[in-house]
Design an enzyme around this catalytic site. Structure first.
Site, PDB file in Angstrom:
ATOM      1  N   ASP A  19     -16.003  -0.193  -2.067  1.00 41.72           N
ATOM      2  CA  ASP A  19     -14.867   0.321  -1.786  1.00 41.72           C
ATOM      3  C   ASP A  19     -15.746   1.617  -1.416  1.00 41.72           C
ATOM      4  O   ASP A  19     -16.111   2.669  -1.314  1.00 41.72           O
ATOM      5  CB  ASP A  19     -13.287   0.664  -2.310  1.00 41.72           C
TER       6      ASP A  19
ATOM      7  N   ARG B 151      -5.635  -1.579   4.801  1.00 39.24           N
ATOM      8  CA  ARG B 151      -6.533  -1.523   3.172  1.00 39.24           C
ATOM      9  C   ARG B 151      -7.848  -2.227   3.875  1.00 39.24           C
ATOM     10  O   ARG B 151      -7.876  -2.539   4.700  1.00 39.24           O
ATOM     11  CB  ARG B 151      -4.881  -2.079   1.923  1.00 39.24           C
ATOM     12  N   GLY B 152      -8.692  -1.793   2.657  1.00 37.93           N
ATOM     13  CA  GLY B 152     -10.275  -1.981   2.260  1.00 37.93           C
ATOM     14  C   GLY B 152     -10.475  -0.711   3.707  1.00 37.93           C
ATOM     15  O   GLY B 152     -10.575   0.342   3.970  1.00 37.93           O
ATOM     16  N   ALA B 153     -11.600  -0.628   2.706  1.00 36.56           N
ATOM     17  CA  ALA B 153     -12.357   0.560   2.997  1.00 36.56           C
ATOM     18  C   ALA B 153     -12.306   1.349   4.921  1.00 36.56           C
ATOM     19  O   ALA B 153     -12.248   2.186   4.718  1.00 36.56           O
ATOM     20  CB  ALA B 153     -13.781   0.742   2.006  1.00 36.56           C
TER      21      ALA B 153
ATOM     22  N   GLN C  99      -4.402 -10.259  -1.941  1.00 31.90           N
ATOM     23  CA  GLN C  99      -5.393  -9.869  -1.531  1.00 31.90           C
ATOM     24  C   GLN C  99      -5.486 -11.243  -0.674  1.00 31.90           C
ATOM     25  O   GLN C  99      -6.350 -11.638   0.304  1.00 31.90           O
ATOM     26  CB  GLN C  99      -6.454  -8.802  -1.342  1.00 31.90           C
TER      27      GLN C  99
ATOM     28  N   ARG D 149      -6.036   7.379  -0.109  1.00 33.72           N
ATOM     29  CA  ARG D 149      -6.932   6.834  -1.485  1.00 33.72           C
ATOM     30  C   ARG D 149      -7.772   7.334  -2.154  1.00 33.72           C
ATOM     31  O   ARG D 149      -8.441   7.555  -0.928  1.00 33.72           O
ATOM     32  CB  ARG D 149      -6.836   6.033  -1.209  1.00 33.72           C
TER      33      ARG D 149
ATOM     34  N   ASN E 170     -15.213  -1.765  -6.384  1.00 27.27           N
ATOM     35  CA  ASN E 170     -14.657  -3.073  -5.596  1.00 27.27           C
ATOM     36  C   ASN E 170     -12.925  -3.197  -6.577  1.00 27.27           C
ATOM     37  O   ASN E 170     -12.682  -3.238  -7.985  1.00 27.27           O
ATOM     38  CB  ASN E 170     -15.209  -4.349  -5.318  1.00 27.27           C
ATOM     39  N   LYS E 171     -12.126  -4.061  -5.489  1.00 24.64           N
ATOM     40  CA  LYS E 171     -11.328  -4.223  -6.165  1.00 24.64           C
ATOM     41  C   LYS E 171     -10.446  -5.004  -8.048  1.00 24.64           C
ATOM     42  O   LYS E 171     -12.117  -5.732  -8.083  1.00 24.64           O
ATOM     43  CB  LYS E 171     -10.678  -5.835  -5.236  1.00 24.64           C
TER      44      LYS E 171
END
Length: 353
Positions: free
Chosen positions: A241, A51-53, A200, A93, A251-252
């Site tokens: 992201d 995960r993480g763009a 996370q 995603r 973002n998250k």
């Protein structure tokens, strides 16, 4: 602290396969999974093995190369397999723009090939995917250097989610700024939001920084505002992201609340993202697609139900923070300070340092 490589590899190409550190198992278990087809890579992205763009983009590019290298037949068969892999991976995603940026590069490399030789086409696609990975590490390094200049010696830095080496091919975005500041000899301390529902920050950010010997303390998400109010935080640095052309960014989930609290208490709020995360085709935050994930990420923790049976759940993976709350956007091309259509446009027109 001198420059050193990460002590782990988030995603890499090894022995003709894609290898990823399974982030779902950290910090208890450090396990690397091997994927031998594009479907496996797509499943890993969808289920957040990775995960993480930026890391998602690298994994997707390697997934396309994997499909090409595992396909027998002539160049047309290889091209079909690569295109099919692009379609498959694009559906994993929706918010992380680096995914589509990387797949667009792979499609362009495919369409620009004039060779009718299947071996040459496979090699070209693998070379492009490996270049995307190496460029991501280099972009994070440049971005970290730009951002480190903003970090005061002795700073306490608040982060949200994980924007470190685990979210990229190496070094990190927000944590890349932290690492670069430490490499310059600055003393820093990090407060890491736990980041519900998948933790996370508590699991991944704390794991990374502890391995690097950088002081880190985990706080619950709801505590960030009170720490800001008490003057215990000098700056906030988060990843992204997707950054829209006007500086709004996704973002998250929970990032917007941190930004609002930072603005209320006069604490600088920075966003660190490689240029591949900036989406000039998206005019503002309202146009960013927001992924809604499965309810069981909220209703269960480690397989145990924590909400009453039958109660509805909303689980957006991201929120959108308006550019007016951001002190500066830190990219590998430099700073957009403050971020808006004009400052981001100047970075778009300029050469990468």
């Amino acid at each position: 602290m001198s420059e050193r490589p990460s002590s782990f590899e988030t995603v890499c190409w090894r022995d003709g396969a894609v290898v990823m550190l399974d982030q779902r198992l950290l910090p208890e278990i450090e396990r690397y999974n091997t994927y031998e087809d594009a479907h496996g890579v797509a499943h890993a992205i969808r289920t957040m093995v990775i995960r993480g763009a930026p890391a998602i983009g690298v994994a997707a590019a390697l997934g396309v190369a994997l499909a090409a290298t595992r396909t027998s037949g002539d160049a047309r068969a290889v091209a079909r397999a690569a295109n099919d892999a692009c379609d498959l991976l694009a559906a994993t995603r929706p918010t992380a723009v680096n995914l589509f940026w990387a797949l667009d590069r792979m499609r362009r490399r495919l369409s620009s090939s004039t060779s009718n030789d299947a071996v040459a086409l496979r090699q070209a696609l693998l070379a492009e995917a490996l270049a995307i990975r190496e460029e991501d590490i280099a972009m994070c390094r440049r971005m970290g250097s730009h951002g480190a200049a903003l970090v005061p010696d002795g700073a306490t830095i608040l982060t949200h989610c994980n924007a470190g080496g685990l979210a990229t091919a190496g070094h990190g975005t927000a944590l890349g700024v932290v690492r670069s500041a430490v490499e310059q000899g600055k003393r820093v301390r990090v407060l890491a939001d736990e980041t519900r529902p998948l933790l996370q920050g508590a699991r991944l950010t704390a794991w990374e920084l502890a391995r690097d010997g950088i002081p880190v303390t985990v706080i619950v998400d709801g505590a960030a505002a009170s720490h800001l109010a008490r003057g215990e935080i000098d700056m906030v640095v988060v990843g992204a992201d997707r950054v829209a052309a006007n500086g709004d960014f996704a973002n998250k989930i929970g990032t917007l609340g941190v930004a609002l609290a930072a603005a209320a208490h006069g604490v600088p709020f920075y966003v660190a993202a490689p240029w591949s995360t900036v989406d000039l085709a998206t005019p503002d935050g309202a146009a960013i697609p927001i992924e809604e994930r499965a309810a069981d990420e909220v209703t269960h923790i480690h397989g145990r139900r924590v909400t009453p049976e039958g109660v509805p759940v909303r689980n957006p993976a991201f929120d959108v923070t308006p550019a007016r709350l951001v002190t500066a956007l830190i990219t590998d091309r430099g700073l957009a300070q403050p971020p808006n259509a004009e400052t981001i446009g100047r970075l778009a027109e300029g050469a990468t340092p």
